[in-house]
Design a protein around this motif. Structure first.
Motif: not given
Length: 236
Positions: A172-174, A163-167, A202-204
């Protein structure tokens, strides 16, 4: 709290004055002082717990200190730079993003300072940087021996971590520095946090394969590979 047995470099001041006028005392080192090779220029780092000298309470904070250092070659002396390093710049950008989003799942940036090394430091004229953050409760899953925890607790950790990682992905941060050492877990409050954002991109996108992502972080076991599968996967 147990007293740290880690050593602190003698050239570092015990009190750090920030541009806003606040002063913080370095209390105990959390890590060893050691060179880190992920960014440029070459530098060493150490983390401390610290306290605000303007407070009468016992609240602790975390201070990450980075020091530009010379290389191993006695003839190739690097040019002193103002800093920060590339990894510190990345982390500052991530922490500012979390602060702007009021994120509760990662460290909060409380202050930043650059200074110039004196003659008693490793590279006179080079930079010293100080990043002040709130102290995340609990300990890392590496120190807590994640795979030795009860199965129900591990399952709870995994679900909250995802859940945290998805947030964080939604901001925009991987994270690229994946590992149990960068996941905090507070067993009392059952809360999870991710720390150390010196390496990210950065990620979308969002998480598309939960199993693979958990394997990258050490939260799921990878299937056993035969020796030739490992050999080919390494590019031979």
């Amino acid at each position: 709290m147990a007293i740290s047995t880690l050593s602190s470099p003698e050239f570092l001041d015990k009190v750090v004055d920030f541009p806003d006028g606040a002063s913080y005392e370095l209390v105990h080192p959390i890590t060893d002082y050691r060179a880190c090779h992920d960014g440029t220029p070459l530098e060493a780092r150490i983390l401390y717990t610290c306290k605000w000298l303007g407070s009468t309470g016992d609240q602790e904070y975390v201070m990450k200190v980075k020091v530009q250092i010379p290389g191993n070659s006695k003839t190739d002396i690097p040019k002193p730079e103002e800093g920060p390093s590339t990894t510190t710049a990345l982390e500052l950008k991530a922490l500012e993003t979390f602060r702007g989003a009021n994120s509760a799942y990662a460290p909060q940036l409380l202050g930043f300072k650059r200074a110039v090394q004196s003659d008693s430091c490793p590279l006179p004229g080079g930079y010293l940087t100080y990043t002040l953050m709130n102290k995340i409760p609990g300990d890392t899953l590496f120190n807590l021996h994640f795979w030795g925890l009860p199965e129900d607790e591990r399952r709870d950790i995994v679900q909250k971590f995802l859940k945290i990682l998805r947030t964080i992905y939604e901001l925009g941060i991987q994270p690229e520095d994946r590992g149990l050492r960068n996941i905090m877990w507070d067993r009392e409050t059952k809360t999870c946090n991710i720390i150390d954002f010196e390496m990210w991109k950065e990620t979308k996108q969002t998480i598309t394969d939960e199993t693979k992502e958990l394997q990258r972080w050490g939260l799921a076991r990878s299937p056993p590979q035969k020796w030739w599968e490992t050999w080919f996967s390494e590019g031979h």
